[in-house]
Design a protein around this motif. Structure first.
Motif, PDB file in Angstrom:
ATOM      1  N   UNK A  72      -8.272   7.223  -3.108  1.00 62.49           N
ATOM      2  CA  UNK A  72      -7.573   8.466  -2.799  1.00 62.49           C
ATOM      3  C   UNK A  72      -6.282   8.157  -2.021  1.00 62.49           C
ATOM      4  N   UNK A  73      -6.342   7.258  -1.057  1.00 62.70           N
ATOM      5  CA  UNK A  73      -5.168   6.935  -0.262  1.00 62.70           C
ATOM      6  C   UNK A  73      -4.102   6.227  -1.106  1.00 62.70           C
ATOM      7  N   UNK A  74      -4.573   5.399  -2.057  1.00 58.17           N
ATOM      8  CA  UNK A  74      -3.606   4.725  -2.914  1.00 58.17           C
ATOM      9  C   UNK A  74      -2.857   5.729  -3.767  1.00 58.17           C
ATOM     10  N   UNK A  75      -3.580   6.673  -4.403  1.00 58.93           N
ATOM     11  CA  UNK A  75      -2.915   7.666  -5.248  1.00 58.93           C
ATOM     12  C   UNK A  75      -2.047   8.607  -4.416  1.00 58.93           C
ATOM     13  N   UNK A  76      -2.489   8.903  -3.195  1.00 56.74           N
ATOM     14  CA  UNK A  76      -1.682   9.784  -2.354  1.00 56.74           C
ATOM     15  C   UNK A  76      -0.357   9.114  -2.010  1.00 56.74           C
ATOM     16  N   UNK A  77      -0.412   7.823  -1.681  1.00 53.47           N
ATOM     17  CA  UNK A  77       0.818   7.101  -1.380  1.00 53.47           C
ATOM     18  C   UNK A  77       1.685   6.942  -2.627  1.00 53.47           C
ATOM     19  N   UNK A  78       1.063   6.705  -3.761  1.00 52.40           N
ATOM     20  CA  UNK A  78       1.808   6.497  -5.002  1.00 52.40           C
ATOM     21  C   UNK A  78       2.512   7.761  -5.459  1.00 52.40           C
ATOM     22  N   UNK A  79       1.964   8.927  -5.166  1.00 51.79           N
ATOM     23  CA  UNK A  79       2.547  10.186  -5.624  1.00 51.79           C
ATOM     24  C   UNK A  79       3.380  10.898  -4.559  1.00 51.79           C
ATOM     25  N   UNK A  80       3.472  10.339  -3.343  1.00 52.98           N
ATOM     26  CA  UNK A  80       4.203  10.989  -2.258  1.00 52.98           C
ATOM     27  C   UNK A  80       5.712  10.703  -2.419  1.00 52.98           C
TER      28      UNK A  80
ATOM     29  N   UNK B  80       8.096   5.878   2.324  1.00 54.01           N
ATOM     30  CA  UNK B  80       9.145   4.844   2.355  1.00 54.01           C
ATOM     31  C   UNK B  80       9.112   3.986   1.113  1.00 54.01           C
ATOM     32  N   UNK B  81       7.928   3.783   0.525  1.00 59.13           N
ATOM     33  CA  UNK B  81       7.824   3.068  -0.753  1.00 59.13           C
ATOM     34  C   UNK B  81       6.571   3.545  -1.469  1.00 59.13           C
ATOM     35  N   UNK B  82       6.598   3.458  -2.760  1.00 62.57           N
ATOM     36  CA  UNK B  82       5.494   3.966  -3.595  1.00 62.57           C
ATOM     37  C   UNK B  82       4.899   2.789  -4.346  1.00 62.57           C
ATOM     38  N   UNK B  83       3.601   2.487  -4.062  1.00 58.42           N
ATOM     39  CA  UNK B  83       3.002   1.282  -4.660  1.00 58.42           C
ATOM     40  C   UNK B  83       2.705   1.462  -6.136  1.00 58.42           C
ATOM     41  N   UNK B  84       2.670   0.346  -6.835  1.00 60.86           N
ATOM     42  CA  UNK B  84       2.241   0.299  -8.241  1.00 60.86           C
ATOM     43  C   UNK B  84       0.998  -0.583  -8.328  1.00 60.86           C
ATOM     44  N   UNK B  85       0.546  -0.886  -9.571  1.00 64.62           N
ATOM     45  CA  UNK B  85      -0.688  -1.653  -9.761  1.00 64.62           C
ATOM     46  C   UNK B  85      -0.422  -3.159  -9.859  1.00 64.62           C
TER      47      UNK B  85
END
Length: 773
Positions: A107-115, A119-124
């Protein structure tokens, strides 16, 4: 005797108890009492109830308590907040925390990825995943500590690497979690543990597996091989295969692997093969609540049982006064007990004990007791409690044995208006009575002389020699056992209540009764007689009344059916024919039924049973026979002396031998014919006709009429007759005249001829006539 303590229980604060459809959360336990808080849906209500360990035990026994462990756990509640319908109630708290841990990382990964403001949006990618884990691992550690109160366990020891302070994922693990979460549609079900699917399950060669399966099929069989036999068979088959293989390619299987394969056999197949299909069906067939019977006497189950006890067929008082030799000569028999039990209350409503083998006479007697007050039986057994269980039977369940399948028993059931139910031979169809007999066997343990259930259980115990209880004692003590012990014992089928109290509760509004008329008709012997001036005579007893005399005047020589009660010969029931039931004098005495109740004359048979009456008559006949035999010597001697004295006196007086003159015989014969005709015919008989002269047991036919002479040459016997002139003719038995007496051949005189031409007129009476002047 040590008092039995209640079983104690322990529930966690996150457990849910379901009682009668309502859900409760365990708050606390003080002094053996649980405080439960009502829960409606997911809302805790401001309502509390108290349940002790005894209450919990009773609810568990009745099947009214449900238990869900850790239902109100914080972790599970957190997972439910996601509106996820995944069912995880079967998992323990540790597994739920692990699922919540993995879900929170995704959940935290998707929240950061879609925010968009991040400051940065992670990928896989590997680099982004490692950066995200380093940034979030400390926050996730605090989150897990707040959730469960403890930290995640430390990481695994990896050679050449620093051990993790707590277990957080690496980049590849997080990528796998994200993939599972996405493929499941973001459902927490994706992280359910799958340890049961781990390991290689096909380590044995195929040929070895086939050999094991082939030999294991012989295990669930009637010859009942044990596991060692199966393993030896497998070893023998593998030895044949190994003969053509090299030493490196030898086939082998361990005993443990064979045992694991045997334990995987379906339990039903195992029991059906080793114990039989019928037993397997009985063992695994589902059992419901059974028959729902709530009305007393609605269903009564009846069966008989030969007691596992030898009884002495002698009176108790007589047994105490017998010598040792006399006691050894007393007959020993196994008693037959026939019992009827009420399904609604589990009360014994019918009981009969007999020294005879099972038969319809025992079942009829037991069925009769179900409809009668058994206070006399309770008094006979010396019971402290009463026995008020009786009434009309609505449905009777028996087996198909000869004791319940004879014509006599069928007739009794039909006349008793019972809707009979006759299941098959399966005892489960009569489970209530079968369960009672298992408990009733305790009676046999009070006495010496048990025969036990079979010869193996009995061993070398001399049951007949050890018999110590008379039939009378067994009857009394068995009644006492039923009335004072069984009826006041808590019954599992009644939720711990006693049969006696259940009967009182269900019969508070009353129970039906069976009329004496119905009982007499159903359990009596049927017979038929002609009603005469003595009424009806049966078993040497006369039954008469004015209504019966009025009925007899209308039935004449017709056979009239009636019923005799073998337990009371004081009265009988006479079935009035249909054509006579509307006669006023008879209908008033019938009381609205089809029967006349006729009492015994002088009340001789009142309160006398058929057995007592038969024994009394037998004794009376024996006494009469003895008196006759004793007086026969003097009676016959006196008879011979009187005959000799009479012959001497007649000879001394010069008198002829005894005999009838012709005129005397004619008057006697005419009277007999006229009286007989008046009683049995409507047509007068003329005076001239066939005459019969009897003398010394031989007959001479004399044809009179029309002036025809008597053929004295062919006459037989020794008869004396006189002609019209008064001269006698004597004829011997050789058809020749013994003495010729001068005179004419015997003919009718003119006077007798004139008299014979006149028909005697009858008066108003059928037993007398008046001769015309």
């Amino acid at each position: 005797m040590q008092q039995r303590t209640e079983r104690r229980h322990k529930f966690g604060r996150h457990d849910r108890l379901r009682i009668s459809g309502a859900a409760y959360r365990v708050v606390s336990k003080n002094s053996g009492v649980f405080q439960l808080q009502l829960v409606s849906g997911e809302i805790l209500q401001d309502h509390y109830v108290n349940k002790s360990d005894a209450d919990i035990n009773l609810l568990l026994k009745d099947g009214k308590l449900g238990y869900d462990r850790d239902y109100f756990s914080k972790t599970l509640g957190l997972l439910r907040q996601r509106n996820d319908t995944s069912d995880l109630t079967d998992l323990d708290e540790e597994s739920l925390r692990t699922i919540a841990w993995k879900t929170e990382w995704c959940v935290r990964f998707h929240r950061r990825r879609l925010d968009p403001n991040a400051p940065w949006r992670p990928t896989h990618t590997q680099r982004h995943l490692e950066r995200f884990i380093d940034a979030e691992k400390d926050a996730m550690d605090r989150w897990y500590l707040d959730l469960s109160g403890v930290r995640r366990r430390p990481g695994r020891r990896i050679k050449g690497a620093v051990r993790k302070a707590f277990d957080y994922p690496c980049a590849s693990s997080l990528r796998d979690w994200l993939r599972l979460y996405r493929m499941s549609g973001e459902r927490i079900e994706a992280f359910r543990p799958g340890y049961d699917r781990c390991g290689n399950r096909a380590q044995l060669p195929v040929i070895v597996t086939e050999t094991i399966d082939r030999c294991v099929r012989d295990f669930p069989a009637s010859n009942k091989f044990n596991m060692n036999h199966i393993y030896e068979s497998i070893e023998a088959d593998l030895d044949v295969l190994n003969a053509s293989r090299s030493e490196r390619d030898q086939l082998y299987v361990s005993p443990t692997a064979v045992r694991r394969r045997i334990h995987k056999i379906d339990p039903f197949i195992f029991d059906a093969g080793r114990s039989g299909l019928d037993r397997a069906i009985r063992k695994y067939s589902p059992v419901g609540i059974g028959l729902s019977v709530y009305v007393p006497m609605e269903r009564v189950e009846m069966d008989d049982w030969e007691m596992d006890l030898q009884s002495l067929l002698a009176k108790t008082e007589a047994w105490r006064q017998m010598s040792r030799a006399q006691k050894d000569a007393v007959t020993r028999e196994r008693c037959t007990v026939t019992v009827g039990i009420d399904n609604a209350t589990r009360c014994i409503v019918g009981y009969h004990l007999s020294a005879l083998p099972p038969g319809s006479q025992n079942s009829k007697a037991a069925l009769r007791t179900t409809m009668l007050d058994k206070s006399a039986l309770a008094k006979l057994g010396g019971c402290k409690s009463d026995w008020p269980m009786f009434g009309p039977v609505h449905s009777l369940a028996t087996d198909g044995g000869p004791a319940f399948n004879g014509k006599d028993f069928e007739e009794v059931v039909r006349l008793s208006t019972i809707d009979r139910v006759m299941p098959n031979q399966d005892p489960r169809m009569r489970g209530t009575i079968e369960a009672f007999f298992r408990y009733f066997k305790r009676v046999c343990r009070y006495f010496a002389g048990q025969t036990f259930a079979n010869t193996v259980e009995r061993g070398d115990y001399p049951a007949e020699k050890m018999a110590s209880a008379t039939f009378e004692a067994i009857l009394q003590h068995s009644i006492r056992f039923i009335v004072d012990i069984y009826h006041h014992r808590p019954h599992r089928g009644l939720e711990g209540r006693t049969p006696y109290e259940m009967w009182k509760r269900l019969t508070a509004n009353g129970v039906g009764v069976v009329s004496s008329l119905q009982l007499t008709r159903a359990f009596s012997y049927k017979d038929a007689r002609v009603i005469d001036k003595h009424g009806i005579t049966s078993l040497a007893l006369s039954y008469n009344s004015i209504p019966l005399a009025l009925l007899g005047a209308r039935t004449g020589r017709q056979l009239v059916p009636f019923f005799v009660n073998p337990l009371d010969l004081g009265e009988i029931l006479v079935l009035v024919p249909k054509e006579h039931r509307k006669i006023k004098e008879i209908a008033l005495s019938m009381g609205g039924s089809d029967y006349l109740t006729v009492k015994c004359v002088d009340g001789v048979g009142k309160d006398r049973t058929l057995e007592q009456h038969s024994l009394a008559r037998k004794e009376l006949r024996a006494i009469a026979k003895a008196e006759e035999t004793k007086g026969k010597i003097w009676r016959f001697a006196a008879h011979r002396d009187l005959l000799s004295a009479g012959d001497r006196a007649r000879k001394d007086a010069g008198l002829d031998q005894f005999g009838l003159t012709q005129d005397q015989y004619k008057r006697f014969s005419d009277a007999i014919h006229r009286n007989g005709h008046a009683a049995f015919s409507n047509r007068p008989i003329p005076r001239n006709g066939m005459k019969l002269i009897e003398s010394y047991g031989e007959r001479v036919d004399v044809l009179s009429g029309g002036g025809t002479p008597i053929d004295v040459e062919n006459a037989s016997g020794a008869a004396v007759a006189s002609d019209s002139a008064g001269e006698r003719v004597v004829i011997n038995s050789q058809n020749k005249p013994k003495k010729k007496i001068p005179g004419r051949t015997v003919t009718r005189s003119s006077r007798s001829t004139a008299a014979s031409d006149q028909t005697p007129p009858f008066s108003g009476s059928i037993n007398s006539f008046k001769r015309k002047p």
